[in-house]
Design a protein around this motif. Structure first.
Motif, PDB file in Angstrom:
ATOM      1  N   ASN A  25       0.790  -1.181   0.090  1.00  0.00           N
ATOM      2  CA  ASN A  25      -0.185  -0.034   0.061  1.00  0.00           C
ATOM      3  C   ASN A  25       0.859   1.291   0.003  1.00  0.00           C
ATOM      4  O   ASN A  25       0.502   2.356  -0.764  1.00  0.00           O
ATOM      5  CB  ASN A  25      -1.099   0.131   1.074  1.00  0.00           C
ATOM      6  CG  ASN A  25      -2.076  -0.891   1.089  1.00  0.00           C
ATOM      7  OD1 ASN A  25      -2.537  -1.116  -0.255  1.00  0.00           O
ATOM      8  ND2 ASN A  25      -2.680  -1.430   2.001  1.00  0.00           N
ATOM      9  N   SER A  26       1.717   1.046   0.572  1.00  0.00           N
ATOM     10  CA  SER A  26       2.950   2.399   0.618  1.00  0.00           C
ATOM     11  C   SER A  26       3.429   2.780  -0.702  1.00  0.00           C
ATOM     12  O   SER A  26       3.488   3.734  -1.072  1.00  0.00           O
ATOM     13  CB  SER A  26       3.898   2.116   1.781  1.00  0.00           C
ATOM     14  OG  SER A  26       5.062   3.131   1.679  1.00  0.00           O
ATOM     15  N   ILE A  27       3.799   1.492  -1.276  1.00  0.00           N
ATOM     16  CA  ILE A  27       4.453   1.710  -2.630  1.00  0.00           C
ATOM     17  C   ILE A  27       3.254   2.282  -3.470  1.00  0.00           C
ATOM     18  O   ILE A  27       3.677   3.167  -4.411  1.00  0.00           O
ATOM     19  CB  ILE A  27       5.117   0.476  -2.992  1.00  0.00           C
ATOM     20  CG1 ILE A  27       6.302  -0.127  -2.200  1.00  0.00           C
ATOM     21  CG2 ILE A  27       5.595   0.491  -4.739  1.00  0.00           C
ATOM     22  CD1 ILE A  27       6.726  -1.456  -2.282  1.00  0.00           C
ATOM     23  N   ALA A  28       2.249   1.574  -3.841  1.00  0.00           N
ATOM     24  CA  ALA A  28       1.165   2.086  -4.386  1.00  0.00           C
ATOM     25  C   ALA A  28       0.765   3.657  -4.054  1.00  0.00           C
ATOM     26  O   ALA A  28       0.272   4.061  -5.283  1.00  0.00           O
ATOM     27  CB  ALA A  28      -0.220   1.223  -4.162  1.00  0.00           C
ATOM     28  N   GLY A  29       0.775   4.088  -2.806  1.00  0.00           N
ATOM     29  CA  GLY A  29       0.328   5.445  -2.532  1.00  0.00           C
ATOM     30  C   GLY A  29      -1.089   5.575  -2.283  1.00  0.00           C
ATOM     31  O   GLY A  29      -1.435   6.643  -2.152  1.00  0.00           O
ATOM     32  N   ILE A  32      -5.055  -0.679  -0.869  1.00  0.00           N
ATOM     33  CA  ILE A  32      -5.758  -1.665  -1.699  1.00  0.00           C
ATOM     34  C   ILE A  32      -6.143  -2.840  -0.811  1.00  0.00           C
ATOM     35  O   ILE A  32      -5.515  -3.158   0.065  1.00  0.00           O
ATOM     36  CB  ILE A  32      -4.359  -2.226  -2.644  1.00  0.00           C
ATOM     37  CG1 ILE A  32      -3.831  -1.260  -3.611  1.00  0.00           C
ATOM     38  CG2 ILE A  32      -5.078  -3.383  -3.390  1.00  0.00           C
ATOM     39  CD1 ILE A  32      -2.665  -1.628  -4.224  1.00  0.00           C
ATOM     40  N   GLU A  33      -7.185  -3.321  -1.103  1.00  0.00           N
ATOM     41  CA  GLU A  33      -8.071  -4.311  -0.237  1.00  0.00           C
ATOM     42  C   GLU A  33      -7.399  -5.595  -0.777  1.00  0.00           C
ATOM     43  O   GLU A  33      -7.004  -5.887  -1.909  1.00  0.00           O
ATOM     44  CB  GLU A  33      -9.574  -4.200  -0.720  1.00  0.00           C
ATOM     45  CG  GLU A  33     -10.265  -5.383  -0.080  1.00  0.00           C
ATOM     46  CD  GLU A  33     -11.663  -5.256  -0.623  1.00  0.00           C
ATOM     47  OE1 GLU A  33     -12.390  -6.438  -0.109  1.00  0.00           O
ATOM     48  OE2 GLU A  33     -12.237  -4.471  -1.367  1.00  0.00           O
ATOM     49  N   PHE A  34      -7.208  -6.542   0.137  1.00  0.00           N
ATOM     50  CA  PHE A  34      -6.754  -7.887  -0.109  1.00  0.00           C
ATOM     51  C   PHE A  34      -7.612  -8.848   0.469  1.00  0.00           C
ATOM     52  O   PHE A  34      -8.346  -8.729   1.198  1.00  0.00           O
ATOM     53  CB  PHE A  34      -5.586  -8.062   0.879  1.00  0.00           C
ATOM     54  CG  PHE A  34      -4.190  -7.346   0.309  1.00  0.00           C
ATOM     55  CD1 PHE A  34      -3.194  -8.567  -0.463  1.00  0.00           C
ATOM     56  CD2 PHE A  34      -3.838  -6.062   0.381  1.00  0.00           C
ATOM     57  CE1 PHE A  34      -2.085  -7.891  -1.097  1.00  0.00           C
ATOM     58  CE2 PHE A  34      -2.684  -5.890  -0.033  1.00  0.00           C
ATOM     59  CZ  PHE A  34      -1.861  -6.543  -0.643  1.00  0.00           C
ATOM     60  N   SER A  35      -7.928  -9.840  -0.199  1.00  0.00           N
ATOM     61  CA  SER A  35      -8.551 -11.136  -0.187  1.00  0.00           C
ATOM     62  C   SER A  35      -7.698 -12.295  -0.522  1.00  0.00           C
ATOM     63  O   SER A  35      -7.029 -12.604  -1.318  1.00  0.00           O
ATOM     64  CB  SER A  35      -9.780 -11.125  -1.033  1.00  0.00           C
ATOM     65  OG  SER A  35     -10.550 -12.092  -1.043  1.00  0.00           O
ATOM     66  N   VAL A  36      -7.523 -13.059   0.763  1.00  0.00           N
ATOM     67  CA  VAL A  36      -6.821 -14.179   0.566  1.00  0.00           C
ATOM     68  C   VAL A  36      -7.572 -15.523   0.798  1.00  0.00           C
ATOM     69  O   VAL A  36      -8.159 -15.513   2.115  1.00  0.00           O
ATOM     70  CB  VAL A  36      -5.476 -14.233   1.598  1.00  0.00           C
ATOM     71  CG1 VAL A  36      -4.520 -15.321   1.261  1.00  0.00           C
ATOM     72  CG2 VAL A  36      -4.698 -13.061   1.121  1.00  0.00           C
ATOM     73  N   GLU A  37      -7.593 -16.557   0.160  1.00  0.00           N
ATOM     74  CA  GLU A  37      -8.143 -17.818   0.415  1.00  0.00           C
ATOM     75  C   GLU A  37      -7.217 -18.545   1.068  1.00  0.00           C
ATOM     76  O   GLU A  37      -6.409 -19.491   0.495  1.00  0.00           O
ATOM     77  CB  GLU A  37      -8.561 -18.620  -0.939  1.00  0.00           C
ATOM     78  CG  GLU A  37      -9.855 -17.748  -1.579  1.00  0.00           C
ATOM     79  CD  GLU A  37     -10.324 -18.397  -2.659  1.00  0.00           C
ATOM     80  OE1 GLU A  37     -10.233 -19.716  -2.775  1.00  0.00           O
ATOM     81  OE2 GLU A  37     -10.643 -17.505  -3.637  1.00  0.00           O
ATOM     82  N   LYS A  84      -8.017  -2.071  -7.633  1.00  0.00           N
ATOM     83  CA  LYS A  84      -8.543  -1.546  -6.395  1.00  0.00           C
ATOM     84  C   LYS A  84      -8.508  -2.871  -5.268  1.00  0.00           C
ATOM     85  O   LYS A  84      -8.600  -2.591  -3.986  1.00  0.00           O
ATOM     86  CB  LYS A  84     -10.268  -1.483  -6.544  1.00  0.00           C
ATOM     87  CG  LYS A  84     -10.590  -0.514  -7.747  1.00  0.00           C
ATOM     88  CD  LYS A  84     -10.277   0.941  -7.210  1.00  0.00           C
ATOM     89  CE  LYS A  84     -10.311   1.734  -8.332  1.00  0.00           C
ATOM     90  NZ  LYS A  84      -9.535   2.849  -8.593  1.00  0.00           N
ATOM     91  N   LYS A  85      -8.108  -4.095  -5.716  1.00  0.00           N
ATOM     92  CA  LYS A  85      -8.099  -5.096  -4.785  1.00  0.00           C
ATOM     93  C   LYS A  85      -7.331  -6.242  -5.618  1.00  0.00           C
ATOM     94  O   LYS A  85      -7.096  -6.336  -6.636  1.00  0.00           O
ATOM     95  CB  LYS A  85      -9.693  -5.962  -4.663  1.00  0.00           C
ATOM     96  CG  LYS A  85      -9.657  -6.951  -4.039  1.00  0.00           C
ATOM     97  CD  LYS A  85     -11.162  -7.544  -3.719  1.00  0.00           C
ATOM     98  CE  LYS A  85     -11.573  -8.864  -3.016  1.00  0.00           C
ATOM     99  NZ  LYS A  85     -12.655  -9.312  -2.918  1.00  0.00           N
ATOM    100  N   ILE A  86      -6.482  -7.153  -4.433  1.00  0.00           N
ATOM    101  CA  ILE A  86      -5.792  -8.139  -4.810  1.00  0.00           C
ATOM    102  C   ILE A  86      -6.242  -9.169  -4.203  1.00  0.00           C
ATOM    103  O   ILE A  86      -6.529  -9.379  -2.972  1.00  0.00           O
ATOM    104  CB  ILE A  86      -4.400  -7.810  -4.321  1.00  0.00           C
ATOM    105  CG1 ILE A  86      -3.812  -6.556  -5.244  1.00  0.00           C
ATOM    106  CG2 ILE A  86      -3.451  -9.079  -4.608  1.00  0.00           C
ATOM    107  CD1 ILE A  86      -2.319  -6.081  -4.721  1.00  0.00           C
ATOM    108  N   GLY A 105     -12.314  -6.336 -13.863  1.00  0.00           N
ATOM    109  CA  GLY A 105     -12.977  -5.369 -12.962  1.00  0.00           C
ATOM    110  C   GLY A 105     -12.293  -4.800 -11.799  1.00  0.00           C
ATOM    111  O   GLY A 105     -13.000  -4.538 -10.584  1.00  0.00           O
ATOM    112  N   GLY A 106     -10.846  -4.310 -11.860  1.00  0.00           N
ATOM    113  CA  GLY A 106     -10.135  -3.805 -10.771  1.00  0.00           C
ATOM    114  C   GLY A 106      -9.669  -4.824  -9.721  1.00  0.00           C
ATOM    115  O   GLY A 106      -9.000  -4.269  -8.909  1.00  0.00           O
ATOM    116  N   VAL A 107      -9.904  -6.125 -10.131  1.00  0.00           N
ATOM    117  CA  VAL A 107      -9.123  -7.004  -8.924  1.00  0.00           C
ATOM    118  C   VAL A 107      -8.167  -7.774  -9.895  1.00  0.00           C
ATOM    119  O   VAL A 107      -8.542  -8.401 -10.921  1.00  0.00           O
ATOM    120  CB  VAL A 107     -10.551  -7.971  -8.427  1.00  0.00           C
ATOM    121  CG1 VAL A 107      -9.850  -9.121  -7.928  1.00  0.00           C
ATOM    122  CG2 VAL A 107     -11.558  -7.322  -8.103  1.00  0.00           C
ATOM    123  N   LEU A 108      -7.067  -7.758  -9.123  1.00  0.00           N
ATOM    124  CA  LEU A 108      -6.106  -8.531  -9.465  1.00  0.00           C
ATOM    125  C   LEU A 108      -5.980  -9.861  -8.919  1.00  0.00           C
ATOM    126  O   LEU A 108      -5.816  -9.839  -7.692  1.00  0.00           O
ATOM    127  CB  LEU A 108      -4.526  -7.940  -9.079  1.00  0.00           C
ATOM    128  CG  LEU A 108      -3.437  -8.639  -9.497  1.00  0.00           C
ATOM    129  CD1 LEU A 108      -3.123  -9.313 -10.773  1.00  0.00           C
ATOM    130  CD2 LEU A 108      -2.055  -7.986  -8.802  1.00  0.00           C
TER     131      LEU A 108
END
Length: 136
Positions: A25-29, A32-37, A84-86, A105-108
């Motif tokens: 998030n610091s690098i991106a500025g 960013i939302e994170f979702s981890v399974e 927007k999200k990873i 859709g903004g999700v990596l």
């Protein structure tokens, strides 16, 4: 997933993941939302290597890619527009960087085996950089 794997994942979640999330998030500025399974990342007999392998497979390529893309304001704005999200997971079918990344859709989505080719950070970084740059 056994108790050893559960403990190793919990340890990663509580100690290493917050640091990595903060760095990204610091690098991106921007946040960013994170979702981890998390349950899909468990690999029997590798619990003692989760911190190293999860970091190398899922997070270092993102960090290095973001350092390249977000090196200036133009890159930071471009990244913010498309991402927007990873979402991180392992569906058991991907062991190579060629199919590990997709953005929609903004999700990596990062879908990769949690132990195979762990040290191929440069290959994954190159592929992720290509994919994100093409969307900008």
């Amino acid at each position: 997933m056994g108790l050893v794997e559960k403990r190793a994942i919990k340890s990663f979640q509580d100690t290493k993941f917050p640091e990595l999330e903060k760095e990204i998030n610091s690098i991106a500025g921007y946040p960013i939302e994170f979702s981890v399974e998390w349950d899909t990342l468990a690999a029997p007999d590798y619990a003692d290597r989760y911190e190293e392998y999860f970091t190398d497979i899922y997070f270092k390529p993102i960090i290095e890619t973001f350092k390249f893309i977000a090196a200036d304001d133009m890159g930071k704005e471009a990244l913010k527009e498309i991402l927007k999200k990873i979402h991180i997971k392992n569906d058991g079918t991907v062991t190579s960087e060629v199919r590990a990344y997709s953005i929609d859709g903004g999700v990596l989505t990062v879908n990769h085996d949690p132990v195979v080719n762990a040290h191929h950070i440069d290959y994954r970084t190159k592929k992720l950089t290509e994919i994100l740059s093409e969307k900008m």
